[in-house]
Design an enzyme around this catalytic site. Structure first.
Site, PDB file in Angstrom:
ATOM      1  N   HIS A   1      19.077  30.715  23.191  1.00 46.05           N
ATOM      2  CA  HIS A   1      19.494  29.615  22.885  1.00 46.05           C
ATOM      3  C   HIS A   1      20.312  29.046  23.984  1.00 46.05           C
ATOM      4  O   HIS A   1      21.194  27.830  23.629  1.00 46.05           O
ATOM      5  CB  HIS A   1      20.043  29.534  21.511  1.00 46.05           C
ATOM      6  CG  HIS A   1      18.811  29.837  20.572  1.00 46.05           C
ATOM      7  ND1 HIS A   1      18.320  29.100  19.835  1.00 46.05           N
ATOM      8  CD2 HIS A   1      18.582  31.296  20.170  1.00 46.05           C
ATOM      9  CE1 HIS A   1      17.241  29.866  19.041  1.00 46.05           C
ATOM     10  NE2 HIS A   1      17.501  30.935  19.030  1.00 46.05           N
TER      11      HIS A   1
ATOM     12  N   GLU B   1      29.905  44.935  42.811  1.00 45.39           N
ATOM     13  CA  GLU B   1      30.718  45.535  43.815  1.00 45.39           C
ATOM     14  C   GLU B   1      30.012  46.614  44.745  1.00 45.39           C
ATOM     15  O   GLU B   1      30.563  46.895  45.574  1.00 45.39           O
ATOM     16  CB  GLU B   1      31.717  46.210  42.998  1.00 45.39           C
ATOM     17  CG  GLU B   1      33.293  45.940  43.309  1.00 45.39           C
ATOM     18  CD  GLU B   1      34.238  46.384  42.682  1.00 45.39           C
ATOM     19  OE1 GLU B   1      34.977  45.548  42.013  1.00 45.39           O
ATOM     20  OE2 GLU B   1      34.344  47.573  42.210  1.00 45.39           O
TER      21      GLU B   1
ATOM     22  N   LYS C   1      43.601  42.358  46.330  1.00 47.27           N
ATOM     23  CA  LYS C   1      44.597  43.214  45.918  1.00 47.27           C
ATOM     24  C   LYS C   1      45.769  43.341  46.814  1.00 47.27           C
ATOM     25  O   LYS C   1      47.022  43.026  46.388  1.00 47.27           O
ATOM     26  CB  LYS C   1      44.158  44.776  46.019  1.00 47.27           C
ATOM     27  CG  LYS C   1      43.385  45.223  44.510  1.00 47.27           C
ATOM     28  CD  LYS C   1      43.014  46.695  44.761  1.00 47.27           C
ATOM     29  CE  LYS C   1      42.200  47.275  43.182  1.00 47.27           C
ATOM     30  NZ  LYS C   1      41.897  48.455  43.434  1.00 47.27           N
TER      31      LYS C   1
HETATM   32  O1  PA5 Z   1      34.696  50.262  41.263  1.00 49.10           O
HETATM   33  C1  PA5 Z   1      35.932  50.589  41.638  1.00 49.10           C
HETATM   34  O2  PA5 Z   1      36.390  51.443  42.362  1.00 49.10           O
HETATM   35  C2  PA5 Z   1      36.870  49.373  41.199  1.00 49.10           C
HETATM   36  O3  PA5 Z   1      36.255  48.320  40.416  1.00 49.10           O
HETATM   37  C3  PA5 Z   1      37.993  49.773  40.284  1.00 49.10           C
HETATM   38  O4  PA5 Z   1      37.368  50.676  39.154  1.00 49.10           O
HETATM   39  C4  PA5 Z   1      38.903  49.065  39.989  1.00 49.10           C
HETATM   40  O5  PA5 Z   1      39.527  48.419  41.011  1.00 49.10           O
HETATM   41  C5  PA5 Z   1      40.143  49.796  39.175  1.00 49.10           C
HETATM   42  O6  PA5 Z   1      40.441  50.858  40.034  1.00 49.10           O
HETATM   43  P1  PA5 Z   1      41.429  51.988  39.611  1.00 49.10           P
HETATM   44  O7  PA5 Z   1      40.579  52.888  38.619  1.00 49.10           O
HETATM   45  O8  PA5 Z   1      41.674  52.695  40.948  1.00 49.10           O
HETATM   46  O9  PA5 Z   1      42.712  51.362  38.817  1.00 49.10           O
END
Ligand code: PA5
Length: 477
Positions: A328, A299, A442
């Site tokens: 394996h 990400e 989203k």
């Molecule tokens: O790294 C990030 O910002 C995202 O992966 C969030 O952790 C994830 O979308 C969850 O978001 P939130 O903590 O706002 O619910």
């Protein structure tokens, strides 16, 4: 038991087998290749310094004394009252807590009797909205004996809010007015929808500080509260992270800096076509660190635009593996498949238990050779053997050794990989802290579920050409 090492040992970052010295110049990274990046490196080192004030996650090991006190005070108060502690969250709000629980607690923690859990509650981390799993959880916990920690930085993630709504309704139905004593919220102090609800319903609140993004939030209340709720020493976790920060800050000399050297070698490997970064812990306790790393690396670094707004489409694909299990399963591909990977091993110097293999079947030499060794030795020699097989096949790999899995070394590991990722982002010249590609999905979810304000997205979804039935295969029974 093996000789226990001191809690104070540093991780060991071994990058030998990333270099041309061992893998030859076609696959390995040479001095000349590093020299060729001198300008990029200098720019990245400068950027890390200049941007440190905006990277609030970098201060988490240093500035949370009050937060830690509040968390420990809270967990002390709720410890005896609850049998279960359930985290409601997803992505960065679930993967860190999951990785840390698995690393630092008994591997069958929830199955232990309460006394063997030192009186701490069982821990469940719901990192999905799978209806079967959610229903299954409700089959095994009694809501009246459960504390739910809803964690969402943005305070608006659909998955987490859906989990939260289900739980709230259930608690209200079962417990009446006292339901709110079963919820504790971790969220941004100002943004999002959860904060308002939590304040109105008077839930205890912990905050995700400004400038701490989801995947960089494990060392904030996001990770510290669930860890403390299960009796993990969160001061040690932060002490490990602070130690790693001091080590990283000691030198700008990239090849001497544990985070920078790992990042630059991955970067050079990426420039040579290594599009995949495999995280392969040789310890079940570190299994979910591969999941946590996968989110952090994917990400943060998988980006369309660079910092100048140009299209670059960069990022290594992280792959999760587990030693020895995946020897394996996946290692065949790693040694003989395309030359497109870097394999990152996580090794453990000293396991917390030792299990001996008995001396049996003396007349069957193909089996008896195992007798007298330990599973610890077997695990370690299999890692060394896999490393050898990779080197022999000229495959890039490196190893981070944790002298022991404990809160101090886990704190180091978290901070090391976070800074490595941020530095890799600077080398790639992208923003490692946003996730526009996730936002698109989203928003489409909001639109499909009819959220007000997302009507235009719904229109765009409707405008997609219908799927061609020719490409959908199905057979009548
Ligand atoms: O790294 C990030 O910002 C995202 O992966 C969030 O952790 C994830 O979308 C969850 O978001 P939130 O903590 O706002 O619910």
């Amino acid at each position: 038991m093996e000789n226990r090492r001191s809690n104070n040992e540093s991780l060991q970052v071994d990058v030998n087998y990333m270099t041309a010295e061992y893998l030859g110049s076609r696959e390995g990274i040479s001095e000349a290749e590093l020299q060729a990046q001198a300008e990029t490196l200098a720019r990245a080192v400068r950027a890390m310094k200049d941007k440190r004030p905006q990277m609030a996650w970098r201060e988490l090991p240093h500035n949370q004394n009050d937060v830690v006190d509040q968390i420990l005070d809270y967990t002390r108060r709720v410890k005896d009252r609850f049998e279960n502690f359930v985290v409601l969250g997803i992505g960065g709000s679930a993967l860190g807590p999951l990785a840390v629980q698995q690393a630092l607690n008994h591997l069958y923690y929830n199955e232990l009797p309460k006394a063997k859990r030192n009186g701490f509650p069982r821990i469940y981390i719901v990192d999905n909205v799978d209806p079967e799993r959610f229903a299954a959880l409700l089959d095994v916990i009694n809501p009246a004996e459960t504390l739910f920690n809803v964690i969402t930085k943005s305070g608006s993630t659909s998955e987490t809010m859906a989990q939260f709504m289900i739980v709230t309704e259930l608690l209200r139905r079962v417990l009446g007015d006292s339901y709110s004593e079963h919820i504790v919220a971790t969220t941004d102090a100002a943004k999002g929808n959860l904060i308002g609800i939590a304040q109105e319903e008077k839930y205890p609140l912990f905050y995700v500080p400004d400038g701490v993004g989801g995947r960089f939030s494990e060392l904030s209340a996001v990770g510290l509260l669930p860890a403390a709720a299960a009796g993990i020493d969160i001061r040690e976790l932060l002490r490990g992270a602070a130690f790693m920060d001091r080590w990283i800050e000691e030198t700008d000399q990239v090849t001497e800096n544990p985070a920078y050297v790992r990042a630059v070698l991955h970067y050079c490997a990426y420039l040579k076509g290594k599009n995949i970064s495999v995280m392969m812990p040789y310890a079940d306790s570190l299994k979910y660190f591969a999941d946590w790393y996968a989110q952090l690396w994917a990400e943060s670094l998988g980006k369309r635009l660079n910092q100048d707004g140009e299209e670059v489409f960069v990022g290594q694909t992280p792959v999760k593996a587990l030693g020895v299990t995946d020897q394996h399963s996946q290692v065949q591909l790693y040694t003989e498949g395309p030359y497109d990977k870097v394999v990152n091993f996580l090794a453990v110097g000293s396991f917390r238990n030792s299990v001996e293999i008995p001396r049996l079947y003396a007349k069957v030499p193909g089996v008896s050779f195992l007798g007298g060794h330990t599973l610890n030795q077997l695990m370690e020699v299999e890692r060394v053997a896999t490393e050898y097989a990779l080197v022999k096949a000229n495959r890039l790999n490196n190893t981070i050794v944790l002298p022991e899995v404990n809160p101090f070394t886990i704190g180091q590991l978290i901070y090391l990989l976070e800074v490595e990722t941020a530095f890799a982002g600077e080398l790639l010249k992208i923003d490692a802290f946003d996730q526009p590609g996730v936002e698109e999905g989203k928003n489409a979810t909001y639109a499909l579920l009819g959220r007000v304000g997302f009507e235009d997205v719904k229109e765009k979804l409707k405008a997609l050409p219908a799927k061609n039935q020719r490409y959908i295969l199905k057979r009548p029974v």
